[in-house]
Design an enzyme around this catalytic site. Structure first.
Site, PDB file in Angstrom:
ATOM      1  N   HIS A 117     -13.237 -37.693  10.891  1.00 25.72           N
ATOM      2  CA  HIS A 117     -14.159 -38.062   9.549  1.00 25.72           C
ATOM      3  C   HIS A 117     -13.419 -38.589   8.942  1.00 25.72           C
ATOM      4  O   HIS A 117     -11.720 -38.754   8.902  1.00 25.72           O
ATOM      5  CB  HIS A 117     -13.864 -36.798   8.833  1.00 25.72           C
ATOM      6  CG  HIS A 117     -14.127 -36.261   7.310  1.00 25.72           C
ATOM      7  ND1 HIS A 117     -14.854 -37.774   7.230  1.00 25.72           N
ATOM      8  CD2 HIS A 117     -13.590 -35.967   6.691  1.00 25.72           C
ATOM      9  CE1 HIS A 117     -14.828 -37.146   5.679  1.00 25.72           C
ATOM     10  NE2 HIS A 117     -14.515 -36.521   5.767  1.00 25.72           N
TER      11      HIS A 117
ATOM     12  N   CYS B 126     -17.447 -31.891   4.142  1.00 23.88           N
ATOM     13  CA  CYS B 126     -16.303 -33.025   5.468  1.00 23.88           C
ATOM     14  C   CYS B 126     -17.173 -32.791   7.260  1.00 23.88           C
ATOM     15  O   CYS B 126     -17.081 -33.776   7.835  1.00 23.88           O
ATOM     16  CB  CYS B 126     -15.296 -33.525   5.120  1.00 23.88           C
ATOM     17  SG  CYS B 126     -15.222 -33.900   3.996  1.00 23.88           S
TER      18      CYS B 126
ATOM     19  N   ASN C  93     -14.433 -42.415   1.225  1.00 25.23           N
ATOM     20  CA  ASN C  93     -15.352 -41.083   1.857  1.00 25.23           C
ATOM     21  C   ASN C  93     -16.476 -40.341   1.735  1.00 25.23           C
ATOM     22  O   ASN C  93     -16.939 -40.050   0.826  1.00 25.23           O
ATOM     23  CB  ASN C  93     -14.027 -39.670   1.792  1.00 25.23           C
ATOM     24  CG  ASN C  93     -13.927 -38.091   2.934  1.00 25.23           C
ATOM     25  OD1 ASN C  93     -15.406 -38.837   3.203  1.00 25.23           O
ATOM     26  ND2 ASN C  93     -13.520 -37.572   2.459  1.00 25.23           N
TER      27      ASN C  93
HETATM   28  N1  COA Z   1      -4.266 -44.693  -9.121  1.00 31.36           N
HETATM   29  C1  COA Z   1      -2.716 -44.252  -9.323  1.00 31.36           C
HETATM   30  N2  COA Z   1      -2.357 -43.410  -9.202  1.00 31.36           N
HETATM   31  C2  COA Z   1      -2.884 -42.407  -8.915  1.00 31.36           C
HETATM   32  C3  COA Z   1      -4.511 -42.180  -8.548  1.00 31.36           C
HETATM   33  C4  COA Z   1      -5.210 -43.013  -8.634  1.00 31.36           C
HETATM   34  N3  COA Z   1      -5.907 -43.746  -8.280  1.00 31.36           N
HETATM   35  N4  COA Z   1      -4.607 -40.417  -8.194  1.00 31.36           N
HETATM   36  C5  COA Z   1      -2.889 -40.277  -7.903  1.00 31.36           C
HETATM   37  N5  COA Z   1      -1.849 -41.008  -8.584  1.00 31.36           N
HETATM   38  C6  COA Z   1      -0.771 -40.571  -9.081  1.00 31.36           C
HETATM   39  C7  COA Z   1      -0.706 -38.971  -8.936  1.00 31.36           C
HETATM   40  O1  COA Z   1      -1.742 -38.481 -10.631  1.00 31.36           O
HETATM   41  C8  COA Z   1       1.315 -39.203  -9.183  1.00 31.36           C
HETATM   42  O2  COA Z   1       1.822 -39.548 -10.093  1.00 31.36           O
HETATM   43  P1  COA Z   1       2.828 -38.848 -11.101  1.00 31.36           P
HETATM   44  O3  COA Z   1       3.388 -38.847  -9.261  1.00 31.36           O
HETATM   45  O4  COA Z   1       3.246 -39.338 -12.062  1.00 31.36           O
HETATM   46  O5  COA Z   1       2.155 -37.532 -11.194  1.00 31.36           O
HETATM   47  C9  COA Z   1       1.268 -39.821  -8.389  1.00 31.36           C
HETATM   48  O6  COA Z   1       0.112 -40.812  -8.212  1.00 31.36           O
HETATM   49  C10 COA Z   1       1.378 -39.324  -6.927  1.00 31.36           C
HETATM   50  O7  COA Z   1       0.193 -38.619  -6.256  1.00 31.36           O
HETATM   51  P2  COA Z   1       0.204 -37.925  -5.066  1.00 31.36           P
HETATM   52  O8  COA Z   1      -0.990 -36.856  -5.584  1.00 31.36           O
HETATM   53  O9  COA Z   1       1.551 -37.224  -5.124  1.00 31.36           O
HETATM   54  O10 COA Z   1       0.151 -38.815  -4.358  1.00 31.36           O
HETATM   55  P3  COA Z   1      -0.389 -38.348  -2.588  1.00 31.36           P
HETATM   56  O11 COA Z   1       0.245 -39.691  -1.424  1.00 31.36           O
HETATM   57  O12 COA Z   1      -0.571 -37.318  -2.079  1.00 31.36           O
HETATM   58  O13 COA Z   1      -1.003 -39.177  -2.134  1.00 31.36           O
HETATM   59  C11 COA Z   1      -3.982 -38.911  -2.062  1.00 31.36           C
HETATM   60  C12 COA Z   1      -2.933 -38.984  -2.844  1.00 31.36           C
HETATM   61  C13 COA Z   1      -5.108 -38.459  -2.980  1.00 31.36           C
HETATM   62  C14 COA Z   1      -4.463 -40.669  -0.998  1.00 31.36           C
HETATM   63  C15 COA Z   1      -3.691 -38.344  -0.495  1.00 31.36           C
HETATM   64  O14 COA Z   1      -3.001 -37.001  -1.124  1.00 31.36           O
HETATM   65  C16 COA Z   1      -4.427 -37.364  -0.164  1.00 31.36           C
HETATM   66  O15 COA Z   1      -5.240 -38.396   1.204  1.00 31.36           O
HETATM   67  N6  COA Z   1      -5.151 -36.398   0.077  1.00 31.36           N
HETATM   68  C17 COA Z   1      -6.238 -35.725   1.249  1.00 31.36           C
HETATM   69  C18 COA Z   1      -7.413 -36.354   0.676  1.00 31.36           C
HETATM   70  C19 COA Z   1      -8.572 -36.174   1.760  1.00 31.36           C
HETATM   71  O16 COA Z   1      -8.416 -36.703   2.602  1.00 31.36           O
HETATM   72  N7  COA Z   1      -9.219 -35.126   1.103  1.00 31.36           N
HETATM   73  C20 COA Z   1     -10.571 -34.776   1.458  1.00 31.36           C
HETATM   74  C21 COA Z   1     -10.471 -34.197   2.313  1.00 31.36           C
HETATM   75  S1  COA Z   1     -12.457 -34.205   3.281  1.00 31.36           S
END
Ligand code: COA
Length: 331
Positions: free
Chosen positions: A258, A113, A288
């Site tokens: 980004h 990224c 993204n």
């Molecule tokens: N739809 C529904 N549920 C989902 C899901 C989806 N697409 N993806 C994950 N979940 C679930 C998980 O399995 C978890 O379930 P559980 O509680 O039963 O285990 C629940 O949602 C919460 O997941 P969690 O990972 O705690 O969510 P979060 O609040 O951390 O949000 C992201 C997840 C990915 C949106 C967040 O962590 C994020 O944006 N991280 C940075 C990602 C990023 O920027 N990446 C690129 C960097 S350049």
């Protein structure tokens, strides 16, 4: 020494629009979950056989046309991607071949990224020292061919989209304009937190049937950790870009972060105390697009007339590696 100016920009995204609702046919997810956690409502996916270098070619043609240049005027290509068309050779040569400019150097940059900012940093150094005068800087990604479209892969597959953005860079002697600074960083202690493990030369064979069954061909992410680091490193990088040029957040005309997650961008905005009009987000429409995200957003802003000569533009990124960085530019 000259400074580096943006001569023109361009972007291209594939035609196929994939809305959040489509994912519900493949996995346990919802439009509501995706929108509230990430801000994304839709993204683009390539057609069968369409490659990252194809997307980059379309974006490059547009930028060349806007610059009033021919491909033959380019003297270097810097191609940033985490999703190369092939393991090797680098994707820059496939773009070079399509553009019909044999022999000019093609450098592939693999900083995820933050790729576009690493590429900008290299281009800026080359232009200031006179090594090259017309550099095509590309950020292009195809994620859709590498997604786990089952519930197992839902945390990552809903986040990413395909697309390419480019900039043509060259020297300017106008002291009031051009790239003021770039700052790039990396911390390999976190390499596995956002990671594509296979296929890889680290294993023999590079991928096995068992790996495929276990889904190791798909990227893995510890989302919360990535979120935490991104939302501290990005504002920190912006502050550094400003401080090293004797500027403050109030001086920013436009910050393009980004596009990883709208919540991360909102955090950056809040920590820096920026007004809504000082920040640009388009993750809602493209997801993204990794190395493509900054140049795609930049071109949208340029076409919308949001940058006038002399305006202060700040770019900031964070991604796998971890890598992060920023650039300050007088437009
Ligand atoms: N739809 C529904 N549920 C989902 C899901 C989806 N697409 N993806 C994950 N979940 C679930 C998980 O399995 C978890 O379930 P559980 O509680 O039963 O285990 C629940 O949602 C919460 O997941 P969690 O990972 O705690 O969510 P979060 O609040 O951390 O949000 C992201 C997840 C990915 C949106 C967040 O962590 C994020 O944006 N991280 C940075 C990602 C990023 O920027 N990446 C690129 C960097 S350049």
């Amino acid at each position: 020494m000259p400074r580096t100016e943006f001569i023109s920009t361009g972007f291209y995204v594939p035609e196929r629009v994939v809305r959040n609702e489509e994912f519900t046919q493949w996995m346990d997810t919802s439009d509501e979950w995706i929108r509230t956690r990430t801000g994304i409502t839709e993204r683009r996916w390539v057609a069968d056989g369409q490659t990252g270098s194809d997307l980059a070619y379309q974006a490059s043609q547009l930028a060349l046309e806007r610059a009033g240049m021919k491909a033959a005027d380019l003297d270097c290509i810097i191609y940033c991607t985490l999703s190369p068309d092939y393991f090797f050779p680098g994707t820059g040569v496939f773009l070079q071949r399509q553009l019909g400019v044999p022999e000019i150097p093609c450098l592939d940059v693999r900083n995820q990224c933050t790729g576009f900012l690493y590429g900008l940093s290299i281009a800026d150094a080359w232009i200031r020292t006179g090594q090259y005068k017309r550099i095509l800087l590309v950020g292009s990604e195809v994620h859709s061919t590498g997604m786990d479209l089952t519930t197992r892969g839902r945390d990552l597959s809903v986040l990413f989209g395909d697309g390419a953005g480019v900039a043509i860079l060259g020297p300017t002697t106008d002291e009031k304009r051009g790239v003021l600074s770039t700052h790039i960083y990396a911390d390999g202690r976190y390499a596995e937190l956002l990671f594509s493990e296979s296929p890889a030369s680290a294993h023999n064979p590079r991928i096995s049937h068992a790996d495929l069954d276990a889904g190791k061909q798909y990227a893995h992410m510890q989302g919360k950790e990535v979120f935490k680091h991104a939302s501290t490193r990005m504002p920190q990088s912006v502050k550094l870009a400003l401080e090293s040029n004797g500027l403050t957040p109030q001086d920013i005309k436009l910050l393009i972060p980004h596009q990883a997650n709208l919540r991360i961008s909102e955090m950056v905005q809040k920590l820096l105390g920026l007004r809504d009009d000082q920040l640009y987000n388009n993750i809602q429409r493209y997801g993204n697009t990794t190395a493509g995200s900054i140049p795609i957003a930049l071109d949208e802003c340029v076409q919308a007339g949001r940058l006038q000569r002399g305006d202060l533009l700040v770019l900031a990124a964070f991604g796998s590696g971890f890598t992060w960085g920023s650039a300050a530019v007088r437009w």
